[in-house]
Design an enzyme around this catalytic site. Structure first.
Site, short mmCIF file in Angstrom:
data_model
loop_
_atom_site.label_atom_id
_atom_site.label_comp_id
_atom_site.label_asym_id
_atom_site.label_seq_id
_atom_site.Cartn_x
_atom_site.Cartn_y
_atom_site.Cartn_z
N LEU A 367 0.82 -1.22 0.00
CA LEU A 367 0.00 0.00 0.00
C LEU A 367 0.84 1.26 0.00
CD1 LEU A 367 -2.72 -1.00 2.61
CD2 LEU A 367 -2.98 -0.91 0.14
N GLY A 368 2.00 1.22 0.68
CA GLY A 368 2.83 2.41 0.77
C GLY A 368 4.13 2.07 1.45
N GLY A 370 7.91 4.00 3.38
CA GLY A 370 8.63 5.18 3.87
C GLY A 370 9.98 4.75 4.38
N GLY A 371 10.67 5.65 5.05
CA GLY A 371 12.02 5.35 5.51
C GLY A 371 12.06 4.29 6.59
N PHE A 372 10.95 4.08 7.31
CA PHE A 372 10.94 3.14 8.42
C PHE A 372 10.27 1.82 8.08
CE2 PHE A 372 11.53 7.16 10.65
CZ PHE A 372 12.59 6.84 11.47
N GLY A 373 9.78 1.65 6.88
CA GLY A 373 9.17 0.38 6.55
C GLY A 373 8.08 0.49 5.50
N VAL A 375 3.96 -0.77 4.23
CA VAL A 375 2.62 -1.10 4.71
C VAL A 375 1.94 -1.99 3.67
CG1 VAL A 375 0.37 -0.24 5.45
CG2 VAL A 375 2.44 1.08 5.95
N LYS A 390 2.13 -3.06 8.98
CA LYS A 390 3.35 -2.31 8.72
C LYS A 390 4.54 -3.13 9.17
CE LYS A 390 5.64 2.11 9.04
NZ LYS A 390 5.52 3.55 9.32
N ASP A 461 3.67 12.42 11.95
CA ASP A 461 3.78 12.10 10.52
C ASP A 461 2.42 12.20 9.85
OD1 ASP A 461 5.18 11.53 8.23
OD2 ASP A 461 5.07 9.36 8.49
#
Length: 658
Positions: A367-368, A370-373, A375, A390, A461
């Protein structure tokens, strides 16, 4: 004239007698020891099994359901004192959880209602009887007794295991923890509604005294009933004649599951209505259907039986193969567990369940990121609940216990505009957690985080890709991977700067403190981007890296100064929008982006503006402009935490919502 007087008196007396008889409510009585041939009015996923079990909800579908007595009843008021008929009802129910014991739908409600059309009603905490627009509306004319297994602070629930009396809305008129008062000692004994065990409820209303009693007791086993406790669980004085009026009403049950699907059953039901006192007919426990139980016999026992039947050589080969497969299976689904995690046990999912839910974390479920993982979309294999998972990297052991505790704490957040966090899983080198998935909705969710929960939750965020839309198009704020908690009245601790470029408040880079004001700043960017303009906060030049960046806030500000602020509204709307509302949202976004944190409105004031309960002031022209607000990229932004993507995804296939 005198000889005609007796005839006149007789006629008047006869008229009064007829009038009083007509005003007396009729008597009604029925009993269902099981529901085979009951001819109930059913809708949604409600059904009657072959052995007479009324199945309101199941673990295959996440919907609301209703079951009503087939004909309406008349609680006509008595003209002599204005009271309605007395009534008494009793029923035996069971709420059977899934593998995640203790987590399930909101429960069952016995309802008295003038209508059986609940097509506009919502599930979850609204029990399939109400919605957000008619909540607490006196025009509903609904009385209900709820058996609630979910704590919802928004509805002022007392806990996650209670019985409530509802009048025209899901906020209980009176509520009590589930249980009963023992006749021998008088002590209160708790019952767990979602235990899967049969329990019996009595609802008794005395019309002349306007007194409503609700009693609960366990059923030790089908065929061995327990005597109705002498002391009711709740006893209140409430004038139901003012609620039900003279309307014909229906009696029956309503149920709706959320966030996880749950099996909810009614085994038997009786009802009685009378002018004076009413007593529900007793149920015949020996005739009641049984509660279905899950067959937990495993595949391994059958494999073992087959192995014992084969020749010794085949048996050796089979054992070797099983050992190899088991070792590979353990490696594939291996988890990291430590002794201190016992206290968080109920909130932990197995890695195998999350792996299967997301089809092995395949890219097509992504689904998406980012820098931390990343989803992923998923469906839990047992409950069939649709969730978002996530998956993050966490190589360091330092602070892991505190991190897990904070994740579990945020799992207690309950609000219709907050994506609910269900639990977590740890695996060496990674950490996963599972969640169920209008500017007013996001603002209401932030208000709950900032001011209405037991601690202050700073999201850190807020952006378009962290806002999901459920099946009923309600906005839900999700992804609490960067969130921080602190006590009300205390200052947040300094931390490293994280967030998404374009959403980070200017003071955050200077102080390193994420506050509610930095969340309000990000919310301002969000409503400009998604609600009004349809453009990202920062866009690079279309050809190469030459030229200036497009800065959304600068563009809106410049048009506002020219008196052309509506020129920034999303062109895709093709002029089909309310001009006053669009202008208000744009100006509110600019106010939230003030460079000085103290000058930004609180999220409570933002909600009041959006709901029209406070007049919106004109933004100050001083200091507005993203060029003045933005900071160089070398001051500490975590640029690697990037939006993915910036548009709002639909969560109708991600989760059941709240």
């Amino acid at each position: 004239m005198l000889p005609k007087l007796p005839s006149f008196r007789f006629s008047l007396l006869l008229l009064l007698i007829l009038k009083l008889v007509a005003s007396s409510p009729p008597e009604k009585e029925f009993t269902f020891n099981g529901f085979s041939g009951a001819n109930l009015t059913l809708d949604g996923i409600a059904t009657v099994s072959s052995d007479g079990l009324l199945i309101l909800t199941n673990t295959a579908e996440n919907k609301k359901s209703h079951a009503f007595y087939p004909s309406p009843l008349s609680f006509r008021r008595n003209l002599s004192d204005g009271s309605i008929a007395s009534f008494s009802t009793t029923f035996i129910f069971a709420i059977v959880p899934t593998e995640n014991a203790g987590i399930g739908g909101h429960g069952i409600a016995f309802a008295i209602t003038p209508s059986t059309d609940f097509s506009n009603a919502l599930s979850a905490q609204y029990f399939g009887l109400f919605n957000m627009s008619n909540n607490s509306d006196a025009a509903n004319h609904i009385v209900a007794v709820e058996l609630d297994t979910i704590l919802n602070l928004e509805l002022q629930d007392i806990n996650d295991n209670h019985v409530g009396i509802d009048v025209n809305g899901p906020v209980s008129y009176r509520a009590h923890s589930a249980g009963y008062y023992a006749d021998d000692t008088g002590e209160f004994r708790n019952l767990t509604l979602i235990s899967g065990n049969a329990m019996q409820v009595w609802v008794d209303y005395d019309g002349p005294d306007a007194k409503l009693n609700v009693t609960l007791s366990p059923v030790n086993a089908i065929g061995t009933p327990m005597t109705k406790p002498t002391k009711p669980l709740m006893s209140i004085t409430v004038n139901l004649s003012a609620v039900l009026l003279d309307l014909p009403v229906h009696v029956g049950f309503s149920a709706a599951t959320y966030p996880l699907m749950t099996s909810q059953y009614v085994l038997g039901w009786s009802f009685a209505m009378s002018v004076d006192q009413a007593h529900a007919p007793p149920l015949n426990y020996s005739k009641l259907p049984a509660i279905p139980r899950t067959n937990l016999k495993g595949h391994k026992s059958r494999a073992l039986g087959l192995g014992l039947a084969v020749a010794s050589l085949v048996f050796v080969l089979l054992v070797t193969f099983v050992a190899f497969a088991a070792a590979r299976w353990r490696s594939k689904y291996a988890e990291l567990r430590e002794d201190w995690e016992v206290e968080f046990g109920p909130h932990r999912f197995s890695y195998r369940d999350l792996f299967r839910a997301t089809n092995g974390f395949r890219e097509r479920e992504l689904l998406g990121a980012g820098g931390f993982g990343k989803v992923y979309r998923g469906t839990l294999p047992t409950s069939r609940a649709e969730v978002a998972v996530k998956r993050v990297s966490h190589e360091s052991r330092q602070g892991m216990r505190e991190f897990v505790a904070e994740i579990v704490s945020m799992g207690r957040l309950r609000h219709r505009n907050i994506v609910q966090l269900l639990g977590y899983c740890r695996r060496k080198g990674s950490f996963s957690w599972s969640t169920t998935s209008s500017p007013t909705g996001v603002a209401a969710g932030l208000l709950y985080l900032h001011e209405e929960w037991e601690q202050v939750v700073v999201h850190r965020d807020i952006k378009a890709s962290n806002v999901l839309l459920d099946g009923e198009m309600n906005a839900r704020l999700g992804d609490f991977g960067l969130a921080r908690l602190y006590d009300h009245g205390t200052d947040p601790q300094t931390t490293h700067v994280v967030g998404t470029t374009g959403y980070i408040a200017p003071e955050l880079a200077r102080t390193g403190k994420a506050t509610t004001a930095t969340d309000v700043f990000a919310f301002g960017v969000f409503i400009l981007e998604v609600v009004a303009c349809g453009r990202r906060p920062v866009e690079q030049p279309t050809v190469g890296w030459q030229g200036e960046q497009f800065l959304l806030v600068d563009w809106v500000t410049e048009n506002w100064r020219k008196g052309l602020i509506l020129d920034t509204v999303d062109a895709g709307l093709e002029g089909e929008y309310a001009r006053e509302e669009a202008e208000m949202v744009l100006k509110l976004g600019l106010m939230c982006l003030h460079p000085h944190a103290a000058a930004r409105p609180s999220i409570r004031l933002v909600v009041q503006y959006l709901e029209g309960r406070a007049p919106l002031l004109e933004p100050s022209p001083a200091y507005l402009g993203f060029t003045k607000l933005s900071l160089p990229h070398n001051v500490g932004f975590d640029d690697y935490v990037a939006s993915y993507p910036s548009s709002v995804p639909s969560a109708s296939t991600l989760s059941g919502g709240r």
